[in-house]
Write an enzyme that holds these catalytic residues in place. Structure first.
Site, mmCIF file in Angstrom:
data_model
loop_
_atom_site.group_PDB
_atom_site.id
_atom_site.type_symbol
_atom_site.label_atom_id
_atom_site.label_comp_id
_atom_site.label_asym_id
_atom_site.label_seq_id
_atom_site.Cartn_x
_atom_site.Cartn_y
_atom_site.Cartn_z
ATOM 1 N N GLY A 16 -48.099 27.867 72.214
ATOM 2 C CA GLY A 16 -47.058 28.799 72.662
ATOM 3 C C GLY A 16 -46.055 29.210 71.602
ATOM 4 O O GLY A 16 -44.922 29.559 71.930
ATOM 5 N N ASN A 18 -46.161 31.924 69.915
ATOM 6 C CA ASN A 18 -45.870 33.352 70.152
ATOM 7 C C ASN A 18 -44.933 33.529 71.345
ATOM 8 O O ASN A 18 -44.062 34.399 71.332
ATOM 9 C CB ASN A 18 -47.168 34.147 70.346
ATOM 10 C CG ASN A 18 -47.795 34.502 69.013
ATOM 11 O OD1 ASN A 18 -47.294 35.353 68.295
ATOM 12 N ND2 ASN A 18 -48.870 33.813 68.663
ATOM 13 N N HIS A 114 -53.722 39.533 68.510
ATOM 14 C CA HIS A 114 -54.965 39.016 67.919
ATOM 15 C C HIS A 114 -54.705 38.720 66.440
ATOM 16 O O HIS A 114 -54.129 39.559 65.731
ATOM 17 C CB HIS A 114 -56.096 40.036 68.081
ATOM 18 C CG HIS A 114 -57.384 39.518 67.542
ATOM 19 N ND1 HIS A 114 -58.160 38.591 68.216
ATOM 20 C CD2 HIS A 114 -58.015 39.742 66.359
ATOM 21 C CE1 HIS A 114 -59.212 38.283 67.482
ATOM 22 N NE2 HIS A 114 -59.147 38.970 66.357
ATOM 23 N N ASP A 155 -60.861 42.859 72.773
ATOM 24 C CA ASP A 155 -60.129 43.304 71.574
ATOM 25 C C ASP A 155 -60.371 44.778 71.261
ATOM 26 O O ASP A 155 -60.200 45.207 70.104
ATOM 27 C CB ASP A 155 -60.470 42.439 70.342
ATOM 28 C CG ASP A 155 -60.085 40.979 70.534
ATOM 29 O OD1 ASP A 155 -59.060 40.708 71.195
ATOM 30 O OD2 ASP A 155 -60.821 40.102 70.033
ATOM 31 N N ALA A 184 -46.686 37.724 60.374
ATOM 32 C CA ALA A 184 -47.145 38.891 61.145
ATOM 33 C C ALA A 184 -46.941 38.703 62.652
ATOM 34 O O ALA A 184 -46.158 39.419 63.277
ATOM 35 C CB ALA A 184 -48.614 39.194 60.832
ATOM 36 N N GLU A 185 -47.618 37.717 63.244
ATOM 37 C CA GLU A 185 -47.629 37.623 64.717
ATOM 38 C C GLU A 185 -46.233 37.523 65.326
ATOM 39 O O GLU A 185 -45.902 38.251 66.267
ATOM 40 C CB GLU A 185 -48.449 36.406 65.161
ATOM 41 C CG GLU A 185 -49.914 36.506 64.819
ATOM 42 C CD GLU A 185 -50.728 35.361 65.394
ATOM 43 O OE1 GLU A 185 -50.562 35.015 66.564
ATOM 44 O OE2 GLU A 185 -51.548 34.799 64.648
HETATM 45 C C1 GAR Z 1 -52.394 32.846 67.927
HETATM 46 O O1 GAR Z 1 -52.761 32.844 66.576
HETATM 47 C C2 GAR Z 1 -52.961 34.062 68.627
HETATM 48 O O2 GAR Z 1 -52.954 35.206 67.838
HETATM 49 C C3 GAR Z 1 -54.367 33.621 68.892
HETATM 50 O O3 GAR Z 1 -54.260 32.250 69.271
HETATM 51 C C4 GAR Z 1 -53.080 31.691 68.667
HETATM 52 C C5 GAR Z 1 -52.204 31.106 69.754
HETATM 53 O O4 GAR Z 1 -51.110 30.423 69.213
HETATM 54 N N1 GAR Z 1 -54.980 34.399 69.904
HETATM 55 C C6 GAR Z 1 -56.271 34.720 69.895
HETATM 56 O O5 GAR Z 1 -57.051 34.328 69.060
HETATM 57 C C7 GAR Z 1 -56.722 35.623 71.037
HETATM 58 N N2 GAR Z 1 -57.968 36.228 70.732
HETATM 59 P P1 GAR Z 1 -49.805 30.095 70.071
HETATM 60 O O6 GAR Z 1 -50.254 29.416 71.364
HETATM 61 O O7 GAR Z 1 -49.031 29.150 69.204
HETATM 62 O O8 GAR Z 1 -49.073 31.391 70.317
#
Ligand code: GAR
Length: 204
Positions: A16, A18, A114, A155, A184-185
């Site tokens: 979590g 993000n 993504h 996607d 980035a994210e």
């Molecule tokens: C993140 O890197 C997100 O972009 C990826 O999973 C991770 C989750 O991290 N999502 C995907 O690959 C979806 N296709 P988080 O739980 O720490 O946010």
């Protein structure tokens, strides 16, 4: 009385980070047109649930494993979304597939983060660390993250925002994953959420 902010549900499965970026950017005023009203996890162990709890955000768990069918799983999700008047769904590290019957109910109201520059390293099987392993084994020198609308193609929905990140010599998938998240994210996901909420407010 109707609220003047778009009600957001964030779907999570794991750490979590993000979700945390969204919570932080809501506090700091990057997200002003929407409000995180609900967090839903398919995984009862997800640390993301702790983050929701600490932030005082309502959360729910819908374990995919306990649902006999995809339909049952999605019916439960739909029920929660309706009950909470959700207007935008943000997939933030949500590791379950959503069927076309689900995604078609929310056109341009589901977005996903993504961890690559779509159309590279995306689609079926590309999630989490796998994406960074694939980028490293291909040998790309630039990768990044993409926020896109979700439709029936994994996607494959319209791109909302992208940010590039350099691959460095000696990167491991874990090191690259962290760099993509930090640079980035965690930046573009809150920005894209604000952008989409603003658009939705204009349509309300
Ligand atoms: C993140 O890197 C997100 O972009 C990826 O999973 C991770 C989750 O991290 N999502 C995907 O690959 C979806 N296709 P988080 O739980 O720490 O946010």
């Amino acid at each position: 009385m109707s609220d003047d902010k778009i009600k957001i549900a964030v779907f999570v499965s794991g750490g979590g980070t993000n979700l945390q970026a969204l919570i932080d950017k809501q506090k700091s005023g990057v997200i002003t047109s929407g409000k995180i009203s609900l967090v839903i996890s398919n995984n009862p162990e997800a640390y993301a649930l702790e983050r929701a709890k600490k932030a005082g955000i309502k959360y729910a768990v819908v374990p995919r494993k306990e649902c006999a069918t995809q339909q049952e799983f999605e019916d439960k999700l739909n029920e929660l979304l309706t009950e909470n008047n959700i207007e935008l769904i943000v997939l933030a590290g949500f590791m379950c597939i959503l069927s076309e019957s689900f995604t078609s109910k929310y056109p341009k109201r589901i977005i996903n983060i993504h961890p690559s520059l779509i159309p590279s390293f995306c689609g079926k099987g590309y999630y989490g660390l796998n994406v960074h392993k694939a980028a490293l084994s291909y040998g790309v020198k630039i990768t990044g993250a993409t926020v896109h609308y979700v439709n029936e193609i994994p996607d494959g929905g319209e791109i909302i925002m992208q940010k590039a990140v350099a691959v460095e010599d000696g990167d491991t998938p874990e090191v690259l994953q962290k760099r993509v998240m930090v640079n980035a994210e965690w930046i573009i996901l809150p920005q894209a959420v604000e952008k989409v909420c603003k658009l939705l407010l204009m349509c309300n």
